[in-house]
Design an enzyme around this catalytic site. Structure first.
Site, mmCIF file in Angstrom:
data_model
loop_
_atom_site.group_PDB
_atom_site.id
_atom_site.type_symbol
_atom_site.label_atom_id
_atom_site.label_comp_id
_atom_site.label_asym_id
_atom_site.label_seq_id
_atom_site.Cartn_x
_atom_site.Cartn_y
_atom_site.Cartn_z
ATOM 1 N N GLY A 121 44.851 24.090 45.937
ATOM 2 C CA GLY A 121 46.291 23.847 46.055
ATOM 3 C C GLY A 121 46.581 22.481 46.660
ATOM 4 O O GLY A 121 47.486 21.759 46.217
ATOM 5 N N LYS A 139 47.715 28.757 32.348
ATOM 6 C CA LYS A 139 46.251 28.625 32.360
ATOM 7 C C LYS A 139 45.636 29.667 33.278
ATOM 8 O O LYS A 139 45.700 29.556 34.496
ATOM 9 C CB LYS A 139 45.816 27.234 32.836
ATOM 10 C CG LYS A 139 44.345 27.005 32.511
ATOM 11 C CD LYS A 139 43.626 26.072 33.461
ATOM 12 C CE LYS A 139 43.051 26.749 34.668
ATOM 13 N NZ LYS A 139 41.965 27.702 34.390
ATOM 14 N N GLY A 188 46.140 30.333 44.021
ATOM 15 C CA GLY A 188 44.697 30.162 44.123
ATOM 16 C C GLY A 188 44.332 29.765 45.538
ATOM 17 O O GLY A 188 45.062 30.059 46.491
ATOM 18 N N SER A 189 43.234 29.067 45.666
ATOM 19 C CA SER A 189 42.742 28.741 47.008
ATOM 20 C C SER A 189 43.540 27.586 47.621
ATOM 21 O O SER A 189 44.102 26.748 46.903
ATOM 22 C CB SER A 189 41.269 28.343 46.919
ATOM 23 O OG SER A 189 41.130 27.208 46.092
ATOM 24 N N THR A 190 43.552 27.544 48.946
ATOM 25 C CA THR A 190 44.238 26.463 49.656
ATOM 26 C C THR A 190 43.604 25.121 49.312
ATOM 27 O O THR A 190 44.294 24.111 49.131
ATOM 28 C CB THR A 190 44.199 26.738 51.176
ATOM 29 O OG1 THR A 190 44.989 27.911 51.418
ATOM 30 C CG2 THR A 190 44.772 25.587 51.986
ATOM 31 N N GLU A 191 42.283 25.144 49.175
ATOM 32 C CA GLU A 191 41.543 23.919 48.848
ATOM 33 C C GLU A 191 42.044 23.288 47.539
ATOM 34 O O GLU A 191 42.352 22.095 47.480
ATOM 35 C CB GLU A 191 40.091 24.356 48.681
ATOM 36 C CG GLU A 191 39.056 23.335 48.882
ATOM 37 C CD GLU A 191 37.690 23.984 48.558
ATOM 38 O OE1 GLU A 191 37.582 25.237 48.509
ATOM 39 O OE2 GLU A 191 36.762 23.216 48.333
ATOM 40 N N GLU A 238 39.098 32.272 55.478
ATOM 41 C CA GLU A 238 39.327 33.295 54.458
ATOM 42 C C GLU A 238 38.013 33.597 53.740
ATOM 43 O O GLU A 238 37.414 32.706 53.143
ATOM 44 C CB GLU A 238 40.378 32.810 53.455
ATOM 45 C CG GLU A 238 40.731 33.887 52.454
ATOM 46 C CD GLU A 238 41.776 33.458 51.431
ATOM 47 O OE1 GLU A 238 41.658 32.351 50.884
ATOM 48 O OE2 GLU A 238 42.690 34.265 51.169
ATOM 49 N N CYS A 257 44.852 37.773 48.543
ATOM 50 C CA CYS A 257 45.309 36.813 49.555
ATOM 51 C C CYS A 257 46.117 37.488 50.653
ATOM 52 O O CYS A 257 46.257 36.943 51.738
ATOM 53 C CB CYS A 257 46.081 35.689 48.902
ATOM 54 S SG CYS A 257 47.374 36.288 47.841
ATOM 55 N N GLU A 299 50.975 29.315 45.988
ATOM 56 C CA GLU A 299 50.709 30.580 46.693
ATOM 57 C C GLU A 299 49.210 30.582 46.958
ATOM 58 O O GLU A 299 48.406 30.699 46.040
ATOM 59 C CB GLU A 299 51.168 31.756 45.827
ATOM 60 C CG GLU A 299 51.423 32.999 46.643
ATOM 61 C CD GLU A 299 50.196 33.871 46.732
ATOM 62 O OE1 GLU A 299 49.462 33.738 47.750
ATOM 63 O OE2 GLU A 299 49.950 34.656 45.809
#
Ligand code: ADP
Length: 485
Positions: free
Chosen positions: A236, A178, A231-234, A388, A287, A253
């Site tokens: 993830g 996706k 993608g973003s930590t949020e 970030e 990143c 990641e």
């Protein structure tokens, strides 16, 4: 300028198909605001269809059963087809995500190399024989993990698609990929190339649409054995929670706030020159970007003078112009987010040394452009020193001692990459051991080598992609014991 609009269907079970509802959405060119294509908008039913196709291909199809060398041949064909279409794919990528044609061209070639690497890796996946107590024979098999759901971001769409597909295919997995909603075109093109190269039906499925809808459904799907996310930590963090329902394996990641540590004994001219790309590659939407430059106090003035001078010369503009060095930001929303950080930095008392605004050039008015921005006199604990930003903004933080540099470098929630610039070889390796990140470079800002592991400490993620480490993400280890009596 007129654009020929295409309608891009999903790839499910070896065929191009519209979404079950027939819905489509527009994908845009971030440099011009123009519509590039209509893309199928997948829903939950399409997730079910794609997972069912991958499940059937894995459980009953030939891909995982073929001798590995046969997968090698198909994957080399994928690499060849990519190489034959470098210009076409790079142009598509540049138009869909606003990145410079220079970078897009190098990235597409890199994806071909990634397929070549993992084509070779397919025949080098094996277990061990383990001497166990007693007279039996003990050995392990490395088996494909099964159906992999792969969710990728908009900053390096085709690179991320390559990093995800190639190791999974080498291991014998079947995939539902996706791409990010904004940047579906190159993932669909790569999926199509896989079909043309002879990847059997159902092994590679590509679904396009909303992350919170179809991405989440993919992660929760009981037919999916493994999730790989970039993608973003949020997001993830959210996916990790969802994956826990079925104990679905997950590799992540995520974000970074990497430190570029420059000691006063370094080659300051070279460090300043290289920091330009290290900080502003892909307009800072990367990143691994060195978004915190830590400079030893004696060298701050010289470094800043050289660095800012060079940053001001960067050519921001039309991504399709081969001379352009900084392209567009992905969306007006992302640009607004970066601008908010520029305001925050000024309120926090940092000095805006350059940039901080939209370029004057009227021809760029419909795109999402920002001048590369440098803040000096930054304190590590400021929000612009911790969070970030994911845009063309870099902060310069002075330090006095080696211990202080390490402490500042390790002071964020992240740990993806970083650099150390010094001529003192002992210090270089000493500091490299103390900085808690997944990748580090000494007198360089390179983070990514296809043959070497890539991934993060802390909230930058879990697992390592690339190299033979990437294969571990897509295999299970089975232990077999044979009684020989
Ligand atoms: P970024 O926008 O920084 O690239 P995101 O984490 O927002 O990172 O998006 C990365 C990928 O995750 C995209 O493919 C996006 O569609 C997808 N995504 C976003 N939100 C969710 C969610 N709640 N569940 C599953 N996937 C999501």
């Amino acid at each position: 300028m007129s654009v020929t609009l295409t309608t891009e269907d999903l790839i499910i079970g070896g065929k191009r198909v519209p979404s079950a509802t027939g819905k489509t959405y527009e994908t845009l060119n971030p440099a011009t605001g123009e519509v590039l294509a209509q893309v199928a908008e997948a829903g939950i039913e399409d997730v079910d269809r794609a997972v069912a196709a991958a499940r059937q291909a894995f459980d009953e199809g030939p891909w995982a059963r073929w001798p590995a060398g046969r997968r090698t041949k198909v994957m080399l064909k994928v690499a060849q087809l990519i190489n034959e279409r470098v210009n076409e794919l790079a142009t598509l990528e540049s138009k869909n995500c606003g990145k410079t044609i220079r970078d897009a061209t190098a990235e597409v070639k890199g994806v071909a190399m990634c397929f070549e690497y993992y084509a070779g890796a397919a025949t080098k996946i094996f277990g061990q024989t383990i001497p166990v107590y007693g007279s039996g024979l003990d050995y392990t098999l490395r088996e494909p993990v099964g159906v992999a759901g792969q969710i990728i971001p908009w900053n390096y769409p085709i690179v991320m698609a390559g990093w995800k597909l190639a190791p999974a295919l080498a291991a014998g997995c079947c995939v539902v990929l996706k791409p990010a909603k904004q940047t579906p075109l190159s993932a669909l093109a790569l999926g199509q190339i896989c079909l043309e190269a002879g990847v059997p039906a159902g092994v590679v499925n590509v679904i396009t649409g909303s992350g919170p809808l179809i991405g989440a459904a993919l992660v929760r799907h009981p037919g999916v054995d493994k999730i790989a996310f970039t993608g973003s930590t949020e997001v993830g963090r959210e996916l990790m929670r969802m994956a826990s329902d079925n104990i679905t394996r997950i590799s992540l990641e995520l974000g970074g706030k990497s430190a570029n540590i420059i000691f006063a004994d370094a080659d300051i001219a070279k460090a300043a020159e290289k920091a330009v790309i290290g900080s502003f590659i892909n307009a800072g939407q990367d990143c691994t970007v060195r978004s915190r430059i830590l400079v030893q106090r004696e060298a701050v003035d010289e470094f800043t003078r050289r660095f800012v001078e060079r940053v001001q010369q960067l050519r921001v503009g039309d991504p399709l112009d081969p001379k352009t060095e900084i392209g567009a930001i992905i969306s007006p929303q992302q640009k607004a987010r970066v601008e908010e950080y520029i305001e925050i930095g000024q309120h926090e008392g940092a000095t805006l040394a350059c940039g901080g605004k939209t370029p004057d050039d009227a021809s760029l008015a419909h795109g999402n452009f920002l001048l590369p921005t440098v803040f000096t006199d930054v304190k590590s604990e400021m929000r612009i020193g911790q969070e970030e930003i994911f845009g063309p903004v870099v902060v310069v933080i002075p330090f006095d001692t080696e211990e202080e540099a390490v402490r500042i470098a390790n002071s964020t929630i992240y740990g993806l990459s970083g650099s150390i610039w010094t001529r003192d070889i002992g210090r270089a390796h000493r500091v490299a051991r103390k900085v808690r990140t997944g990748t580090l470079s000494i007198n360089s800002n390179d983070s990514v080598h296809l043959e070497a592991p890539f991934g993060g400490y802390g909230q930058s993620g879990i697992g390592r992609e690339l190299g033979m480490y990437g294969i571990e993400l897509y295999t299970e280890v089975k232990n077999i014991y044979v009684d020989l009596d």
